[in-house]
Design a protein around this motif. Structure first.
Motif, PDB file in Angstrom:
ATOM      1  N   MET A   1       0.848  -1.188   0.000  1.00  0.00           N
ATOM      2  CA  MET A   1       0.000   0.000   0.000  1.00  0.00           C
ATOM      3  C   MET A   1       0.885   1.239   0.000  1.00  0.00           C
ATOM      4  SD  MET A   1      -2.940  -0.861   2.727  1.00  0.00           S
ATOM      5  CE  MET A   1      -4.188  -2.045   2.412  1.00  0.00           C
ATOM      6  N   ASN A   2       0.397   2.304  -0.596  1.00  0.00           N
ATOM      7  CA  ASN A   2       1.129   3.554  -0.629  1.00  0.00           C
ATOM      8  C   ASN A   2       1.006   4.232   0.728  1.00  0.00           C
ATOM      9  OD1 ASN A   2       2.421   5.901  -1.257  1.00  0.00           O
ATOM     10  ND2 ASN A   2       1.118   6.410  -3.009  1.00  0.00           N
ATOM     11  N   VAL A   3       2.125   4.402   1.410  1.00  0.00           N
ATOM     12  CA  VAL A   3       2.124   4.958   2.762  1.00  0.00           C
ATOM     13  C   VAL A   3       1.654   6.409   2.748  1.00  0.00           C
ATOM     14  CG1 VAL A   3       3.554   5.417   4.776  1.00  0.00           C
ATOM     15  CG2 VAL A   3       3.943   3.365   3.437  1.00  0.00           C
ATOM     16  N   LEU A   4       1.970   7.162   1.711  1.00  0.00           N
ATOM     17  CA  LEU A   4       1.549   8.560   1.639  1.00  0.00           C
ATOM     18  C   LEU A   4       0.033   8.672   1.516  1.00  0.00           C
ATOM     19  CD1 LEU A   4       4.298  10.027  -0.684  1.00  0.00           C
ATOM     20  CD2 LEU A   4       4.078  10.274   1.780  1.00  0.00           C
TER      21      LEU A   4
ATOM     22  N   LYS B   1      -2.402  10.381   4.334  1.00  0.00           N
ATOM     23  CA  LYS B   1      -3.283  11.477   3.929  1.00  0.00           C
ATOM     24  C   LYS B   1      -4.732  11.175   4.313  1.00  0.00           C
ATOM     25  CE  LYS B   1      -4.918  14.009  -0.061  1.00  0.00           C
ATOM     26  NZ  LYS B   1      -4.916  14.129  -1.518  1.00  0.00           N
ATOM     27  N   ARG B   2      -5.175   9.946   4.091  1.00  0.00           N
ATOM     28  CA  ARG B   2      -6.553   9.571   4.438  1.00  0.00           C
ATOM     29  C   ARG B   2      -6.765   9.604   5.950  1.00  0.00           C
ATOM     30  NH1 ARG B   2      -8.512   4.476   1.232  1.00  0.00           N
ATOM     31  NH2 ARG B   2     -10.500   5.234   2.031  1.00  0.00           N
ATOM     32  N   MET B   3      -5.736   9.230   6.724  1.00  0.00           N
ATOM     33  CA  MET B   3      -5.849   9.280   8.186  1.00  0.00           C
ATOM     34  C   MET B   3      -5.958  10.729   8.658  1.00  0.00           C
ATOM     35  SD  MET B   3      -3.182   6.303   9.286  1.00  0.00           S
ATOM     36  CE  MET B   3      -3.089   6.861  10.955  1.00  0.00           C
TER      37      MET B   3
ATOM     38  N   GLY C   1      -9.384  12.145   7.803  1.00  0.00           N
ATOM     39  CA  GLY C   1     -10.390  11.584   8.691  1.00  0.00           C
ATOM     40  C   GLY C   1     -10.365  12.195  10.074  1.00  0.00           C
ATOM     41  N   ALA C   2      -9.166  12.558  10.549  1.00  0.00           N
ATOM     42  CA  ALA C   2      -9.040  13.150  11.877  1.00  0.00           C
ATOM     43  C   ALA C   2      -9.220  14.664  11.849  1.00  0.00           C
ATOM     44  CB  ALA C   2      -7.675  12.819  12.473  1.00  0.00           C
ATOM     45  N   ASP C   3      -9.327  15.250  10.675  1.00  0.00           N
ATOM     46  CA  ASP C   3      -9.449  16.692  10.551  1.00  0.00           C
ATOM     47  C   ASP C   3     -10.913  17.136  10.616  1.00  0.00           C
ATOM     48  OD1 ASP C   3      -8.357  19.219  10.298  1.00  0.00           O
ATOM     49  OD2 ASP C   3      -8.586  19.231   8.124  1.00  0.00           O
ATOM     50  N   ASN C   4     -11.710  16.403  11.319  1.00  0.00           N
ATOM     51  CA  ASN C   4     -13.119  16.708  11.498  1.00  0.00           C
ATOM     52  C   ASN C   4     -13.263  17.621  12.715  1.00  0.00           C
ATOM     53  OD1 ASN C   4     -15.867  16.731  11.726  1.00  0.00           O
ATOM     54  ND2 ASN C   4     -16.102  14.516  11.639  1.00  0.00           N
TER      55      ASN C   4
END
Length: 65
Positions: free
Chosen positions: A35-38, A42-44, A47-50
């Motif tokens: 899996m692409n670590v970047l 970015k998705r994590m 998701g936490a930027d709520n």
């Protein structure tokens, strides 16, 4: 999935702190699954930027202060 569990239990038995071996085990799984670590990081972050997720710990901190 097996690499995740094996790494998890080996690092657990070695006496490494919980946060460290959970991070190392998850990164080893991401690398073994190609899996692409970047993209994952970015998705994590997105998701936490709520606002609601950010407000709850700050309200708890404000209550303590």
């Amino acid at each position: 999935m097996a690499i995740l569990l094996i790494t998890f239990f080996v690092l657990l038995l070695c006496g490494i702190p919980v946060a460290a071996f959970m991070g190392i085990a998850s990164i080893s799984y991401l690398l073994s699954a190609h899996m692409n670590v970047l993209t994952v990081s970015k998705r994590m972050f997105v998701g936490a930027d709520n606002f609601t997720l950010m407000a709850i710990p700050l309200f708890i901190f404000a209550a303590i202060v």
